[in-house]
Scaffold this motif. Sequence first.
Motif, PDB file in Angstrom:
ATOM      1  N   SER A 101       0.862  -1.188   0.000  1.00 25.15           N
ATOM      2  CA  SER A 101       0.000   0.000   0.000  1.00 25.15           C
ATOM      3  C   SER A 101       0.897   1.236   0.000  1.00 25.15           C
ATOM      4  O   SER A 101       2.089   1.158   0.326  1.00 25.15           O
ATOM      5  CB  SER A 101      -0.884   0.000   1.248  1.00 25.15           C
ATOM      6  N   LEU A 102       0.327   2.375  -0.326  1.00 25.55           N
ATOM      7  CA  LEU A 102       1.098   3.624  -0.339  1.00 25.55           C
ATOM      8  C   LEU A 102       1.720   3.875   1.036  1.00 25.55           C
ATOM      9  O   LEU A 102       2.893   4.230   1.134  1.00 25.55           O
ATOM     10  CB  LEU A 102       0.207   4.794  -0.766  1.00 25.55           C
TER      11      LEU A 102
ATOM     12  N   MET B  23       8.546   1.863   4.153  1.00 27.93           N
ATOM     13  CA  MET B  23       9.715   1.136   3.639  1.00 27.93           C
ATOM     14  C   MET B  23      10.763   2.099   3.092  1.00 27.93           C
ATOM     15  O   MET B  23      11.956   1.897   3.282  1.00 27.93           O
ATOM     16  CB  MET B  23       9.293   0.148   2.542  1.00 27.93           C
ATOM     17  N   THR B  24      10.311   3.144   2.410  1.00 29.76           N
ATOM     18  CA  THR B  24      11.247   4.127   1.859  1.00 29.76           C
ATOM     19  C   THR B  24      11.981   4.838   2.988  1.00 29.76           C
ATOM     20  O   THR B  24      13.200   5.033   2.923  1.00 29.76           O
ATOM     21  CB  THR B  24      10.510   5.133   0.949  1.00 29.76           C
ATOM     22  N   GLY B  25      11.254   5.212   4.035  1.00 29.23           N
ATOM     23  CA  GLY B  25      11.887   5.847   5.197  1.00 29.23           C
ATOM     24  C   GLY B  25      12.892   4.929   5.853  1.00 29.23           C
ATOM     25  O   GLY B  25      13.989   5.346   6.234  1.00 29.23           O
TER      26      GLY B  25
END
Length: 182
Positions: A123-124, A130-132
């Motif tokens: 999900s967004l 995950m990006t963080g």
Amino acid sequence: MENKIAVIYKSKYGATKRYAGWIALKLDADLYEVSDIVKKDLKAYDTIIYGGPLYIGKIKGIKFITNNYEYIKEKNVCVFMVGMREFNDEYINFTLENNIPKEITDNIKIFYFRGKMNYQELSLKDKILMTGLRVSISNKKQSDISDDEKMILEVINKPIDYIDKKSIDILLNNVCSNNEEL
């Protein structure tokens, strides 16, 4: 005497649902998504198996067991959790301490199975998390990055699938050996 079994699960991306399906099939059990069962339905079962995914140290849907424990404590209760990390007693014990009261964990059987992750399917909200995490890990020295953190960096570039049907055997054997006692 026949042992009636309910397999109840909460799944977000499908790994827990797969394990729950395999377990229900092997044990000839009834299969429920946690939102489809209520306390009064549990009366018909001798064994309750609950499965939930691990997200940020939380077992999703575990409140179903803790909220209904007084009602099911005389039954054979198993909980399996599905996560990405390799099995580690310290991590599992920490997770249990933060999700299930000790008086409950002392009276149920706990199992851990490994899951899967595909960054493209997240999900967004999970992609942002995950990006963080990736940025945080990338700022570390290479020698300070743990194996779990390396896996997080990997999964962004390619899906990882640790699901293993054979891993349910320990739960199946446990439930089957308890059936002989009933």
